[in-house]
Design an enzyme around this catalytic site. Structure first.
Site, PDB file in Angstrom:
ATOM      1  N   CYS A   1     -24.867 -53.185   1.216  1.00 23.73           N
ATOM      2  CA  CYS A   1     -25.559 -54.343  -0.202  1.00 23.73           C
ATOM      3  C   CYS A   1     -25.484 -55.395   0.534  1.00 23.73           C
ATOM      4  CB  CYS A   1     -24.848 -53.733  -1.031  1.00 23.73           C
ATOM      5  SG  CYS A   1     -25.404 -51.680  -1.182  1.00 23.73           S
TER       6      CYS A   1
ATOM      7  N   ARG B   1     -29.354 -57.435   6.042  1.00 19.21           N
ATOM      8  CA  ARG B   1     -28.439 -56.486   5.914  1.00 19.21           C
ATOM      9  C   ARG B   1     -28.605 -55.335   5.891  1.00 19.21           C
ATOM     10  NH1 ARG B   1     -23.455 -59.901   4.632  1.00 19.21           N
ATOM     11  NH2 ARG B   1     -22.744 -57.911   3.028  1.00 19.21           N
TER      12      ARG B   1
ATOM     13  N   TRP C   1     -28.219 -51.188  -0.124  1.00 18.05           N
ATOM     14  CA  TRP C   1     -28.524 -49.585   0.399  1.00 18.05           C
ATOM     15  C   TRP C   1     -27.758 -48.770   0.295  1.00 18.05           C
ATOM     16  CZ3 TRP C   1     -25.269 -46.636   4.099  1.00 18.05           C
ATOM     17  CH2 TRP C   1     -26.188 -46.660   4.974  1.00 18.05           C
TER      18      TRP C   1
ATOM     19  N   ASN D   1     -20.873 -53.985  -3.584  1.00 20.58           N
ATOM     20  CA  ASN D   1     -21.222 -53.449  -2.425  1.00 20.58           C
ATOM     21  C   ASN D   1     -19.673 -53.009  -2.149  1.00 20.58           C
ATOM     22  OD1 ASN D   1     -21.707 -53.547   0.655  1.00 20.58           O
ATOM     23  ND2 ASN D   1     -20.864 -55.617   0.489  1.00 20.58           N
ATOM     24  N   GLY D   2     -20.036 -51.590  -1.491  1.00 13.63           N
ATOM     25  CA  GLY D   2     -18.602 -50.453  -1.142  1.00 13.63           C
ATOM     26  C   GLY D   2     -19.029 -49.449  -1.880  1.00 13.63           C
TER      27      GLY D   2
ATOM     28  N   GLU E   1     -27.283 -48.406  25.882  1.00 13.26           N
ATOM     29  CA  GLU E   1     -28.000 -49.383  24.963  1.00 13.26           C
ATOM     30  C   GLU E   1     -29.557 -49.873  24.655  1.00 13.26           C
ATOM     31  OE1 GLU E   1     -26.793 -51.230  23.032  1.00 13.26           O
ATOM     32  OE2 GLU E   1     -28.073 -52.881  22.354  1.00 13.26           O
TER      33      GLU E   1
ATOM     34  N   LYS F   1     -31.494 -48.848  21.197  1.00 15.31           N
ATOM     35  CA  LYS F   1     -32.766 -50.066  20.307  1.00 15.31           C
ATOM     36  C   LYS F   1     -33.861 -49.284  20.590  1.00 15.31           C
ATOM     37  CE  LYS F   1     -30.523 -51.967  20.293  1.00 15.31           C
ATOM     38  NZ  LYS F   1     -29.208 -53.153  20.134  1.00 15.31           N
TER      39      LYS F   1
ATOM     40  N   GLU G   1     -33.913 -47.142  17.230  1.00 16.06           N
ATOM     41  CA  GLU G   1     -33.755 -47.869  15.731  1.00 16.06           C
ATOM     42  C   GLU G   1     -34.151 -48.501  15.823  1.00 16.06           C
ATOM     43  OE1 GLU G   1     -30.199 -50.812  15.670  1.00 16.06           O
ATOM     44  OE2 GLU G   1     -30.659 -51.046  17.764  1.00 16.06           O
TER      45      GLU G   1
ATOM     46  N   HIS H   1     -26.572 -31.656  34.659  1.00 18.16           N
ATOM     47  CA  HIS H   1     -25.995 -31.062  34.392  1.00 18.16           C
ATOM     48  C   HIS H   1     -26.374 -30.176  32.685  1.00 18.16           C
ATOM     49  CE1 HIS H   1     -22.505 -31.209  37.162  1.00 18.16           C
ATOM     50  NE2 HIS H   1     -22.912 -32.870  37.158  1.00 18.16           N
TER      51      HIS H   1
ATOM     52  N   LYS I   1     -27.715 -54.107   8.677  1.00 22.24           N
ATOM     53  CA  LYS I   1     -26.848 -55.132  10.196  1.00 22.24           C
ATOM     54  C   LYS I   1     -25.443 -54.851  10.157  1.00 22.24           C
ATOM     55  CE  LYS I   1     -27.005 -58.306  12.565  1.00 22.24           C
ATOM     56  NZ  LYS I   1     -27.681 -58.022  14.519  1.00 22.24           N
TER      57      LYS I   1
HETATM   58  O1  M6R Z   1     -21.599 -56.448  13.271  1.00 18.53           O
HETATM   59  P1  M6R Z   1     -21.319 -55.027  14.926  1.00 18.53           P
HETATM   60  O2  M6R Z   1     -21.343 -55.634  16.105  1.00 18.53           O
HETATM   61  O3  M6R Z   1     -20.092 -54.223  14.277  1.00 18.53           O
HETATM   62  O4  M6R Z   1     -22.093 -53.882  14.395  1.00 18.53           O
HETATM   63  C1  M6R Z   1     -21.458 -52.260  15.255  1.00 18.53           C
HETATM   64  C2  M6R Z   1     -23.278 -51.607  15.376  1.00 18.53           C
HETATM   65  O5  M6R Z   1     -23.168 -51.196  13.267  1.00 18.53           O
HETATM   66  C3  M6R Z   1     -24.580 -52.629  15.476  1.00 18.53           C
HETATM   67  O6  M6R Z   1     -24.109 -52.652  17.125  1.00 18.53           O
HETATM   68  C4  M6R Z   1     -25.666 -51.176  15.462  1.00 18.53           C
HETATM   69  O7  M6R Z   1     -24.991 -50.534  16.974  1.00 18.53           O
HETATM   70  C5  M6R Z   1     -26.915 -51.951  15.902  1.00 18.53           C
HETATM   71  N1  M6R Z   1     -28.213 -52.240  14.776  1.00 18.53           N
HETATM   72  C6  M6R Z   1     -27.741 -51.630  16.955  1.00 18.53           C
HETATM   73  O8  M6R Z   1     -28.146 -52.400  17.764  1.00 18.53           O
END
Ligand code: M6R
Length: 607
Positions: A2, A27, A74, A98-99, A479, A483, A486, A502, A602
């Protein structure tokens, strides 16, 4: 997550609030709303979905008032509907939050028993009713808020306005960040400096437990015990926060393209380019005396941490434990004397990472943060920080922050190796020399983006994609898979190549592309054996390797992407780029919302 914005202005504030909400879009959110005081009365507009829907609401019916709050939500409690969108109101008060209020059910029952009717499924609505109850009983706004804050359990940032109080706004912070912006004759409240950037570059941050009383004349801060507090005003680089996409179609594309520059910038802070020596600021611990590193982070940042583990263990002979923060924080890990806890976070606000950091502090660890946002909660909690210099990262998918985190970890591992006597000066120069060349290698990869676009086109009809890597390149496989899933919503998993037999090999058939990340290093032959096992079962291999690797095995693959040969130490920084571009182009082909993928935020400020 949020986003909050509040303005005590001199002109109708709805357009400015909307503008600020646009800058908070990055965000992640799924509904939005604004409340203002129209001739002293609370008025609000809310809409599900993107801000364009709120804009339509505002164009349809207007919203006057020079005092207002806005919110991007959010969803946590209750679907992302108009009714559940913030601001929430009760008699005399409107609130944005927010929270999460953890015990909201208890509070809801208490209020319902008193005859309060709830109109939403949210946890936030209890806050509005609790404050209203105090106001109706005769409390002044500040006293009402102070009483209610003491009843709230959970993490929150709040923005609150009151009917009939044109020159008043109250903000509060526990667990979620909140900034106060100082204008000439206006005052602002925002989740971060990015939201406030066009209005002012003079910003103060609430400390944990604070609340703040804003009027157009300034801000009065109080700590959690209602004691007046002083919070310093910082001049932020506001113009830098006014990020735009430049000539790029998406922020993510721009941020991928910026990597040669930002990796170079980050390295220049931590190495001496002339002498090829690492140059870290003074640390409040001695690398030579450390007994263990504990690295915690979430998502992409945790994969940076995992890469760091390979480096610290190899070059500094320092045992490293890496865990995702959401698991680490609750498993009561015993931590050794003279251990260093490293937390890694782009935003510096990730709730689980912050909690893991607090646990490590309680356990007497030295703490160090690798953060991109220097004013963040994590940055402030750590004994020391080594910032990344990636600049604002707006795309939800982390790209440039990741490679800058790798750059910092690489420098730290060299510094640790030198301090512990496990690396000679000559080896240090060799490794630093390799790091300095990384921006050039990254630029070279970026020049071949069109090939990755073609590869992306050829894999994006797949239902599942596997990524394989070994050793220091295993985290890049993880990673790459993160990527892809997501932003393109294609299911993907990353595996250590040696784990294939395995279990995961059962998934292989001619419909499953397998992205193999394998520079021609000392593990190349082993990874290639695993690749052949995939090929034998009809799997479509996409090989990311260097010239030598491609010449040796490029003809047995479905696609091969050639990457400049580099020192094996720095390969993760270089191989991160093609996995980012592959995911980006797959997402573009799939027509997804690349910068704000569905359901994601974000900055994840709730656990
Ligand atoms: O702000 P942060 O680096 O702590 O965020 C961690 C994860 O939420 C962040 O890396 C998330 O996995 C990304 N969407 C990946 O692209």
């Amino acid at each position: 997550m949020c986003g909050i914005v509040g303005i005590l202005g001199n002109e109708p504030v709805a357009p400015q609030l909307l503008d600020a909400l646009r800058r908070l879009e990055y965000r992640g959110y799924d509904s939005a709303g604004i409340a203002t005081l129209e001739e002293g009365e609370l008025a609000r507009r809310r809409a599900p979905g993107k801000l364009v829907n709120l804009e339509k609401e505002l164009n349809g019916t207007g919203l006057a008032g020079t005092t207002g709050i806005g919110h991007t939500r959010w969803a946590t409690h209750g679907a992302p509907t108009k009714t559940n969108a913030h601001p929430h109101q009760s008699e005399g008060v409107a609130v944005v939050h927010n929270g999460i209020i953890e015990h909201f059910r208890e509070l809801r029952t208490e209020l319902t028993d008193e005859g309060v009717t709830f109109s939403t499924e949210t946890d936030t609505e209890v806050i509005a009713h609790l404050i209203s109850r105090e106001l109706v009983a005769g409390s002044a706004p500040r006293d009402a808020v102070s009483v209610v804050l003491k009843r709230l359990e959970g993490a929150f940032a709040l923005g609150i306005i009151f009917s009939g109080k044109q020159d008043l706004m109250i903000g509060a912070r526990r667990g979620s960040p909140l900034a106060v912006g100082y204008g000439e004759t206006e005052m602002y409240l925002g989740s971060d400096a990015i939201a406030l950037a066009p209005f002012t570059n003079r910003v103060a941050f609430l400390e944990e437990g604070d609340y703040v009383i804003l009027t157009r004349g300034g801000a009065d801060y109080f700590d959690e015990n209602d004691k007046p507090a002083t919070r310093d005003i910082h001049v932020t680089q506001a113009t830098a926060y006014l990020a735009d996409k430049g000539n790029h179609r998406h922020f993510m594309a721009k941020e991928i393209a910026e990597q040669p520059e930002v990796i170079g910038h980050t390295l220049s802070e931590y190495v001496d380019m002339a002498t090829h020596r690492v140059r870290l600021p003074e640390m409040p611990f001695d690398f030579a005396k450390l007994t263990r590193l504990t690295i915690t982070a979430c998502g992409t940042a945790s994969y940076a941490g995992l890469t760091g583990k390979y480096w610290f263990e190899k070059f500094a002979r320092l045992p490293v434990e890496v865990d995702i923060a959401s698991e680490f924080r609750y498993r009561e890990a015993p931590l050794p004397e003279n251990g260093l806890a490293i937390v890694i976070s782009q935003s510096g606000e990730t709730a689980d990472t912050l909690a893991a950091l607090k646990y490590c502090k309680e356990q007497g660890q030295h703490t160090l943060g690798i953060v991109n946002v220097r004013e963040s909660s994590i940055a402030r909690e750590c004994d020391a920080i080594l910032p990344t210099f990636a600049g604002p990262e707006i795309g939800v998918a982390s790209t440039k922050a990741f490679t800058c985190q790798l750059a910092v970890l690489a420098c730290m591992a060299i510094a640790a190796g030198r301090a512990r006597g496990t690396l000679s000066e000559e080896q240090e120069r060799e490794l630093v020399g390799a790091l300095i060349k990384v921006p050039r290698h990254v630029s070279e990869v970026l020049r071949h983006e069109d090939q990755l676009e073609d590869i992306a086109k050829s894999i994006c009809s797949a239902r599942d994609v596997l990524y394989l890597g070994r050793g220091v390149n295993f985290p890049i496989a993880l990673e790459g898979a993160l990527k892809l899933k997501e932003i393109s919503y294609i299911h993907a998993e990353g595996y250590a190549a040696g784990e294939l037999k395995h279990g995961p090999i059962a998934l292989i058939d001619e419909n499953v592309p397998v992205v193999v990340i394998s520079p021609n290093d000392e593990l190349y032959d082993k990874t290639v054996s695993n690749m052949q096992e995939v090929a034998a079962r009809g799997g479509k291999i996409v090989l990311f390797t260097d010239e030598t690797g491609a010449d040796a095995n490029g003809d047995s693959t479905f696609q091969t992407f050639r990457i400049p040969a580099a020192h094996c130490f720095v390969n993760p920084l270089i191989y991160a780029i093609p996995v980012q571009l592959l995911a980006y182009h797959a997402a573009v082909f799939m027509g997804t919302d690349v910068d704000q993928p569905r359901n994601l935020a974000k900055s994840v400020t709730v656990e």
